[in-house]
Design an enzyme around this catalytic site. Structure first.
Site, PDB file in Angstrom:
ATOM      1  N   HIS A  16       0.921  -1.208  -0.079  1.00 41.65           N
ATOM      2  CA  HIS A  16       0.061  -0.159  -0.066  1.00 41.65           C
ATOM      3  C   HIS A  16       0.990   1.367   0.209  1.00 41.65           C
ATOM      4  O   HIS A  16       1.107   1.943   1.310  1.00 41.65           O
ATOM      5  CB  HIS A  16      -0.720  -0.089   1.325  1.00 41.65           C
ATOM      6  CG  HIS A  16      -1.983   0.945   1.211  1.00 41.65           C
ATOM      7  ND1 HIS A  16      -3.123   1.035   1.938  1.00 41.65           N
ATOM      8  CD2 HIS A  16      -2.094   2.066   0.570  1.00 41.65           C
ATOM      9  CE1 HIS A  16      -3.873   1.848   1.934  1.00 41.65           C
ATOM     10  NE2 HIS A  16      -3.155   2.933   1.053  1.00 41.65           N
ATOM     11  N   HIS A  18       1.180   4.713  -2.409  1.00 45.21           N
ATOM     12  CA  HIS A  18       0.618   5.506  -3.621  1.00 45.21           C
ATOM     13  C   HIS A  18       2.024   6.058  -4.272  1.00 45.21           C
ATOM     14  O   HIS A  18       2.608   6.773  -3.474  1.00 45.21           O
ATOM     15  CB  HIS A  18      -0.347   6.626  -3.386  1.00 45.21           C
ATOM     16  CG  HIS A  18      -1.471   6.104  -2.466  1.00 45.21           C
ATOM     17  ND1 HIS A  18      -2.801   5.849  -3.270  1.00 45.21           N
ATOM     18  CD2 HIS A  18      -1.570   5.607  -1.331  1.00 45.21           C
ATOM     19  CE1 HIS A  18      -3.468   5.414  -2.668  1.00 45.21           C
ATOM     20  NE2 HIS A  18      -2.976   5.263  -1.303  1.00 45.21           N
ATOM     21  N   HIS A 196      -9.384   1.125  -1.192  1.00 42.94           N
ATOM     22  CA  HIS A 196      -9.504   1.616  -0.014  1.00 42.94           C
ATOM     23  C   HIS A 196     -11.021   1.565   0.835  1.00 42.94           C
ATOM     24  O   HIS A 196     -11.847   1.791   0.252  1.00 42.94           O
ATOM     25  CB  HIS A 196      -8.966   2.871  -0.080  1.00 42.94           C
ATOM     26  CG  HIS A 196      -7.650   3.403  -0.191  1.00 42.94           C
ATOM     27  ND1 HIS A 196      -6.995   2.698  -1.359  1.00 42.94           N
ATOM     28  CD2 HIS A 196      -6.791   4.066   0.400  1.00 42.94           C
ATOM     29  CE1 HIS A 196      -5.672   3.236  -1.306  1.00 42.94           C
ATOM     30  NE2 HIS A 196      -5.526   3.991  -0.252  1.00 42.94           N
ATOM     31  N   GLU A 199     -10.912   3.684   5.998  1.00 37.96           N
ATOM     32  CA  GLU A 199      -9.981   4.625   6.406  1.00 37.96           C
ATOM     33  C   GLU A 199     -10.666   5.572   7.376  1.00 37.96           C
ATOM     34  O   GLU A 199     -10.531   5.658   8.509  1.00 37.96           O
ATOM     35  CB  GLU A 199      -9.119   5.067   5.159  1.00 37.96           C
ATOM     36  CG  GLU A 199      -8.085   6.051   5.663  1.00 37.96           C
ATOM     37  CD  GLU A 199      -7.448   6.889   4.671  1.00 37.96           C
ATOM     38  OE1 GLU A 199      -8.076   6.788   3.405  1.00 37.96           O
ATOM     39  OE2 GLU A 199      -6.152   7.187   4.861  1.00 37.96           O
ATOM     40  N   ASP A 277       1.898   4.113   2.743  1.00 41.14           N
ATOM     41  CA  ASP A 277       0.631   4.941   2.219  1.00 41.14           C
ATOM     42  C   ASP A 277       1.341   6.075   1.237  1.00 41.14           C
ATOM     43  O   ASP A 277       1.501   5.991   0.268  1.00 41.14           O
ATOM     44  CB  ASP A 277      -0.375   5.561   3.194  1.00 41.14           C
ATOM     45  CG  ASP A 277      -1.460   5.748   2.591  1.00 41.14           C
ATOM     46  OD1 ASP A 277      -2.016   5.452   1.537  1.00 41.14           O
ATOM     47  OD2 ASP A 277      -2.566   6.223   3.440  1.00 41.14           O
ATOM     48  N   ASP A 278       1.782   7.136   1.719  1.00 42.16           N
ATOM     49  CA  ASP A 278       2.143   8.039   1.279  1.00 42.16           C
ATOM     50  C   ASP A 278       3.328   8.825   2.060  1.00 42.16           C
ATOM     51  O   ASP A 278       3.388  10.011   2.711  1.00 42.16           O
ATOM     52  CB  ASP A 278       1.170   9.238   1.313  1.00 42.16           C
ATOM     53  CG  ASP A 278       0.000   8.999   0.312  1.00 42.16           C
ATOM     54  OD1 ASP A 278      -0.054   8.918  -1.005  1.00 42.16           O
ATOM     55  OD2 ASP A 278      -0.997   8.648   0.996  1.00 42.16           O
TER      56      ASP A 278
HETATM   57  N1  ADE Z   1      -4.426   8.620  -2.127  1.00 39.89           N
HETATM   58  C1  ADE Z   1      -3.316   8.893  -1.506  1.00 39.89           C
HETATM   59  N2  ADE Z   1      -3.291   8.396  -0.333  1.00 39.89           N
HETATM   60  C2  ADE Z   1      -4.418   8.097  -0.025  1.00 39.89           C
HETATM   61  C3  ADE Z   1      -5.198   7.579   1.176  1.00 39.89           C
HETATM   62  N3  ADE Z   1      -4.613   7.441   2.432  1.00 39.89           N
HETATM   63  N4  ADE Z   1      -6.459   7.408   0.984  1.00 39.89           N
HETATM   64  C4  ADE Z   1      -7.275   7.606   0.141  1.00 39.89           C
HETATM   65  N5  ADE Z   1      -6.783   7.934  -0.975  1.00 39.89           N
HETATM   66  C5  ADE Z   1      -5.425   8.221  -1.181  1.00 39.89           C
HETATM   67 ZN    ZN Z   2      -3.594   4.845   0.526  1.00 34.60          ZN
END
Ligand code: ADE
Ligand code: ZN
Length: 326
Positions: A16, A18, A196, A199, A277-278
């Protein structure tokens, strides 16, 4: 070796990430200069100061703005290559990368440019770093079903370059069922399915992802614990959850890492995994997520081994490579 040291050293898969969320401020500024673009921030430090998020949407606004420096195939390659070098340092041996074509096609960048740049970085990661890597195309859920279908059509000439599809962006108000028909078509095409859910959205969205989209993994899923019947179903199906602890902290899904549900998910017998994630926006790559979670929740060596094993079990790797990793 302490649990924290083991968490850093153990080979792991990341499921996971992005890839646009791995763009560090330094690379955003370098690409802006290379492409002759100006940014609404005076410096890398000023950009970093804007990374104070209150919820998912406050992050997404900055994340889409950061991705606007990506124009050419080499930009996508360089972004992914920087991620692979960082992943290698954290003992990631397999990675499945999300990418958001609609973020780029809206700016006139072709799907071919996006996919070719990322795919060449994946091939290079295998050849030069020994990291196996795959791509998963994500549909932006705040956009329409029609736009998702158009994105799928545009990507199909590159079908061999991605293994699956996902669903991301603003969750609340955009339930998985909005994309039931798109995902049905994707399943017919033999694509792997993730989404997703849970969350910020309610457990009902996780049920929809399972039953309407027939997702094979749930990305995040931390709100599943609110619904005991859902936890039992996820355990029965052994549906993996790709959990992102530092993301949950930075986006105020939890107030403190010590309150994070990871230990409860594992102790409920779910196939939970750790992911970043990011990472450029949330303060850490894989090992920062792993080690900070281990410390905040006092996880054991057994928990760490389970998390690493879950990451390979939950991966879409098959054949000889799967046997090698498991
Ligand atoms: N796009 C990038 N990060 C995300 C996240 N945590 N939740 C939903 N969309 C995303
Ligand atoms: Zn994500």
């Amino acid at each position: 070796m302490t649990p924290t040291e083991l968490a850093a050293a153990i080979p792991k898969a990341e499921l996971h990430i992005h890839i646009e969320g791995s763009l560090e401020p330094e690379l955003i500024f370098a690409l802006a200069q290379r492409n002759g673009l100006s940014l609404p921030y005076a410096s890398e430090a000023a950009l970093r100061e804007a990374y104070a998020f209150t919820n998912l949407q406050s992050f997404l606004d900055i994340y889409y703005a950061g991705a606007s420096v990506l124009l050419h195939e080499a930009d996508f390659h360089d972004m992914a290559w920087a991620y692979f070098l960082r992943a290698k340092a954290d003992n990631v041996v397999h990675a499945e990368l999300f990418f958001d074509p609609q973020t780029h096609t809206a700016r006139g960048v072709s799907v071919a440019t996006v996919i070719q740049g990322l795919a060449s970085a994946c091939a290079r990661a295998k050849a030069e770093l020994g990291i196996s890597a795959e791509l998963i195309l994500c549909f932006l859920r705040h956009l329409s079903e029609e736009e998702a279908f158009a994105t799928l059509e545009a990507a199909l000439p590159h079908r061999e370059q991605f293994i699956g599809v996902g669903l991301d962006s603003s969750e609340v108000g955009h339930p998985p069922s909005k994309f039931s028909r798109v995902f049905a078509r994707c399943r017919e095409l033999g694509l792997r399915i993730v989404a997703h859910a849970g969350e910020e959205g309610p457990p009902a969205y996780i049920w929809e992802a399972l039953n309407d989209l027939k997702t094979e993994r749930i990305d995040h899923g931390v709100r599943s614990l609110e619904d005991p019947a859902l936890v039992a179903e996820l355990a029965k199906r052994r549906t993996p959850l790709t959990v992102c602890p530092l993301s949950n902290l930075k986006l105020c899904v939890v107030n403190d890492l010590g309150d994070h549900p990871m230990k409860r998910l594992l102790d409920a017998g779910l196939c939970a995994t750790v992911n970043s994630d990011d990472p450029a926006y949330f303060g850490g790559y894989m090992n920062a997520n792993f080690t900070q979670t281990v410390q905040a929740l006092d996880l054991s060596r057994e928990h760490v081994i389970t998390l690493a094993r879950n990451s390979f079990e939950a991966s879409f790797v098959s054949g000889a490579r799967r046997a090698e990793l498991m």
